[in-house]
Design a protein around this motif. Structure first.
Motif, PDB file in Angstrom:
ATOM      1  N   UNK A  62       0.839  -1.223   0.000  1.00 14.72           N
ATOM      2  CA  UNK A  62       0.000   0.000   0.000  1.00 14.72           C
ATOM      3  C   UNK A  62       0.868   1.266   0.000  1.00 14.72           C
ATOM      4  N   UNK A  63       0.362   2.292  -0.665  1.00 12.59           N
ATOM      5  CA  UNK A  63       1.145   3.538  -0.715  1.00 12.59           C
ATOM      6  C   UNK A  63       0.908   4.391   0.538  1.00 12.59           C
ATOM      7  N   UNK A  64      -0.200   4.121   1.231  1.00 15.42           N
ATOM      8  CA  UNK A  64      -0.428   4.845   2.483  1.00 15.42           C
ATOM      9  C   UNK A  64      -1.103   3.919   3.494  1.00 15.42           C
ATOM     10  N   UNK A  65      -1.055   4.337   4.761  1.00 13.73           N
ATOM     11  CA  UNK A  65      -1.711   3.535   5.815  1.00 13.73           C
ATOM     12  C   UNK A  65      -2.998   4.259   6.203  1.00 13.73           C
ATOM     13  N   UNK A  66      -4.106   3.832   5.616  1.00 17.41           N
ATOM     14  CA  UNK A  66      -5.373   4.498   5.937  1.00 17.41           C
ATOM     15  C   UNK A  66      -6.233   3.604   6.843  1.00 17.41           C
ATOM     16  N   UNK A  67      -7.444   4.059   7.094  1.00 18.17           N
ATOM     17  CA  UNK A  67      -8.347   3.336   7.997  1.00 18.17           C
ATOM     18  C   UNK A  67      -8.615   1.911   7.487  1.00 18.17           C
ATOM     19  N   UNK A  68      -8.777   1.781   6.164  1.00 13.37           N
ATOM     20  CA  UNK A  68      -9.033   0.450   5.580  1.00 13.37           C
ATOM     21  C   UNK A  68      -7.875  -0.503   5.851  1.00 13.37           C
ATOM     22  N   UNK A  69      -6.669   0.038   5.684  1.00  8.47           N
ATOM     23  CA  UNK A  69      -5.475  -0.798   5.902  1.00  8.47           C
ATOM     24  C   UNK A  69      -5.446  -1.281   7.350  1.00  8.47           C
ATOM     25  N   UNK A  70      -5.751  -0.357   8.254  1.00  7.04           N
ATOM     26  CA  UNK A  70      -5.743  -0.726   9.679  1.00  7.04           C
ATOM     27  C   UNK A  70      -6.809  -1.779   9.993  1.00  7.04           C
ATOM     28  N   UNK A  71      -7.985  -1.613   9.383  1.00  9.12           N
ATOM     29  CA  UNK A  71      -9.050  -2.605   9.599  1.00  9.12           C
ATOM     30  C   UNK A  71      -8.655  -3.976   9.058  1.00  9.12           C
ATOM     31  N   UNK A  72      -8.014  -3.958   7.892  1.00 10.01           N
ATOM     32  CA  UNK A  72      -7.585  -5.239   7.315  1.00 10.01           C
ATOM     33  C   UNK A  72      -6.538  -5.895   8.202  1.00 10.01           C
ATOM     34  N   UNK A  73      -5.624  -5.073   8.707  1.00  7.63           N
ATOM     35  CA  UNK A  73      -4.569  -5.597   9.589  1.00  7.63           C
ATOM     36  C   UNK A  73      -5.208  -6.237  10.831  1.00  7.63           C
ATOM     37  N   UNK A  74      -6.189  -5.535  11.354  1.00  8.43           N
ATOM     38  CA  UNK A  74      -6.879  -6.028  12.554  1.00  8.43           C
ATOM     39  C   UNK A  74      -7.531  -7.389  12.287  1.00  8.43           C
ATOM     40  N   UNK A  75      -8.205  -7.490  11.150  1.00 11.33           N
ATOM     41  CA  UNK A  75      -8.874  -8.751  10.806  1.00 11.33           C
ATOM     42  C   UNK A  75      -7.871  -9.895  10.667  1.00 11.33           C
ATOM     43  N   UNK A  76      -6.758  -9.600  10.002  1.00 14.72           N
ATOM     44  CA  UNK A  76      -5.734 -10.644   9.803  1.00 14.72           C
ATOM     45  C   UNK A  76      -5.229 -11.140  11.165  1.00 14.72           C
ATOM     46  N   UNK A  77      -4.969 -10.199  12.045  1.00 16.61           N
ATOM     47  CA  UNK A  77      -4.425 -10.566  13.361  1.00 16.61           C
ATOM     48  C   UNK A  77      -5.441 -11.372  14.176  1.00 16.61           C
ATOM     49  N   UNK A  78      -6.683 -10.929  14.154  1.00 18.52           N
ATOM     50  CA  UNK A  78      -7.710 -11.631  14.931  1.00 18.52           C
ATOM     51  C   UNK A  78      -7.953 -13.033  14.368  1.00 18.52           C
ATOM     52  N   UNK A  79      -7.975 -13.139  13.041  1.00 17.94           N
ATOM     53  CA  UNK A  79      -8.196 -14.461  12.433  1.00 17.94           C
ATOM     54  C   UNK A  79      -7.059 -15.418  12.767  1.00 17.94           C
ATOM     55  N   UNK A  80      -5.896 -14.854  13.028  1.00 20.29           N
ATOM     56  CA  UNK A  80      -4.733 -15.699  13.341  1.00 20.29           C
ATOM     57  C   UNK A  80      -4.637 -15.999  14.832  1.00 20.29           C
ATOM     58  N   UNK A  81      -5.716 -15.705  15.590  1.00 22.69           N
ATOM     59  CA  UNK A  81      -5.754 -16.000  17.037  1.00 22.69           C
ATOM     60  C   UNK A  81      -4.821 -15.139  17.868  1.00 22.69           C
ATOM     61  N   UNK A  82      -4.510 -13.949  17.377  1.00 20.76           N
ATOM     62  CA  UNK A  82      -3.595 -13.085  18.120  1.00 20.76           C
ATOM     63  C   UNK A  82      -4.263 -12.540  19.387  1.00 20.76           C
ATOM     64  N   UNK A  83      -5.577 -12.550  19.393  1.00 18.94           N
ATOM     65  CA  UNK A  83      -6.308 -12.102  20.593  1.00 18.94           C
ATOM     66  C   UNK A  83      -6.604 -10.610  20.550  1.00 18.94           C
ATOM     67  N   UNK A  84      -7.722 -10.247  21.157  1.00 20.23           N
ATOM     68  CA  UNK A  84      -8.209  -8.870  21.120  1.00 20.23           C
ATOM     69  C   UNK A  84      -7.206  -7.888  21.732  1.00 20.23           C
ATOM     70  N   UNK A  85      -6.702  -8.213  22.918  1.00 18.94           N
ATOM     71  CA  UNK A  85      -5.847  -7.257  23.638  1.00 18.94           C
ATOM     72  C   UNK A  85      -4.585  -6.941  22.836  1.00 18.94           C
ATOM     73  N   UNK A  86      -3.910  -7.978  22.370  1.00 11.65           N
ATOM     74  CA  UNK A  86      -2.674  -7.775  21.617  1.00 11.65           C
ATOM     75  C   UNK A  86      -2.965  -7.055  20.305  1.00 11.65           C
ATOM     76  N   UNK A  87      -4.050  -7.459  19.655  1.00 11.95           N
ATOM     77  CA  UNK A  87      -4.394  -6.853  18.364  1.00 11.95           C
ATOM     78  C   UNK A  87      -4.681  -5.365  18.546  1.00 11.95           C
TER      79      UNK A  87
END
Ligand code: GDP
Length: 295
Positions: A26-51
């Protein structure tokens, strides 16, 4: 460093890294990028607090102007995630007390650990201290025979602590280098099991007062956060030194390592990823994070 694991753990690395790679372009880090990152982390069992903590950290870096494009995100994640795993490692010890609920992969891991040390030329003694389940003793015996490793076995229904006592005695008199104790894991009799494990710890401390003991809990990676309460229960009673994540080959959820560090504050010290005796790896946080990010 972890490259040779890739075939067995490919699932984990590809599920994590292939999704992240998309963000790194991505050329910038926008809200969508952050949401996608969050989803990836949660799906990988990273847990709410750490994510959430990680997302906040990324937001701060963006606000400060130190993180502008996806390409820099990888470095930020690498530093943050590696830091998350910085916990004091257990001291080196030649005595391993393996605990964990039935089915969590404890016996298989005991065999793998014994094999690892035997391959290094160490004289290893296994102790089968689950005297309530004949199958558990048989299973460990079969491994011992197959791997040519000595084993101390008690009689059916013998007090497990007395089998451990005999194992410690043999460790001393026959000059073993490594002692690996496999214990029972009947969770339906929680209180009794914890008392039994506490007693085993007391016996080791009395019999081998000059030795530190590595008390390690096997956690089935496929159970994710569901196993954390159990881990805490064991920790409260017998002070765990580390966690062994088992069945890592069966899960695409490599984020569990971070959730464990954050919630339990107990270091992961080994990963176990199959049913072959050599499918064991000492956990190395830097290498692990690198593989997750690089794929
Ligand atoms: P215990 O009851 O905790 O001693 O668990 P076992 O060692 O008997 O393992 C339970 C089941 O999981 C057995 O069928 C093992 O073969 C299997 N198992 C153990 N570790 C692994 C692993 O790392 N990967 C996979 N795929 N299976 C495993």
């Amino acid at each position: 460093m972890f490259n040779f694991l890739k075939n067995s753990l490919k699932n984990i690395y590809t599920q994590f890294s292939s999704k992240l790679t998309n963000l790194f372009t991505r050329s910038s880090i926008d809200e969508d990028t952050l949401n996608e990152l969050k989803t990836i982390l949660l799906q990988a069992d990273t847990g709410i607090a750490t994510t959430n903590a990680l997302i906040n950290h990324v937001k701060q870096e963006v606000a400060a102007g130190t993180l502008t494009a996806g390409a820099d995100l990888k470095e930020v994640l690498r530093d943050y995630l590696t830091n998350q795993l910085k916990l004091p490692a257990p001291q080196n010890s030649s005595i391993f007390l393996l605990v964990g609920i039935n089915g969590s992969g404890k016996t298989t891991f005991a065999a793998k650990l014994a094999h690892m040390y035997a391959q290094q030329g160490k004289k290893v003694l296994l102790v089968a201290a689950d005297t309530f389940r004949a199958a558990a003793q048989e299973q460990l015996s079969e491994w011992a025979t197959k791997l040519n490793i000595d084993i101390e076995i008690g009689k059916a229904n013998q007090d497990p602590a007395s089998v451990v006592y005999a194992g410690c005695q043999r460790y001393l008199t026959e000059s073993y280098d490594i002692l690996i104790i496999d214990t029972a894991g009947r969770l339906q009799t929680k209180t009794y099991l914890m008392q039994e494990l506490e007693k085993i710890k007391r016996v080791i401390a009395k019999k081998l007062p000059d030795h530190s003991v590595n008390t390690l809990l096997t956690v089935d990676a496929m159970l994710g956060q569901n196993s954390f309460d159990q881990a805490q229960l064991f920790h409260d009673h017998i002070a765990l030194d580390g966690i062994i994540l088992t069945k890592m080959d069966g899960t695409g959820k490599g984020g569990i390592v971070f959730a464990i560090a954050q919630q339990l504050k107990i270091p992961v010290v080994f990963i176990s990823y199959g049913e072959q005796p050599d499918q064991i790896k000492k956990f190395d946080s830097t290498g692990y994070v690198a593989e997750l990010l690089e794929g």
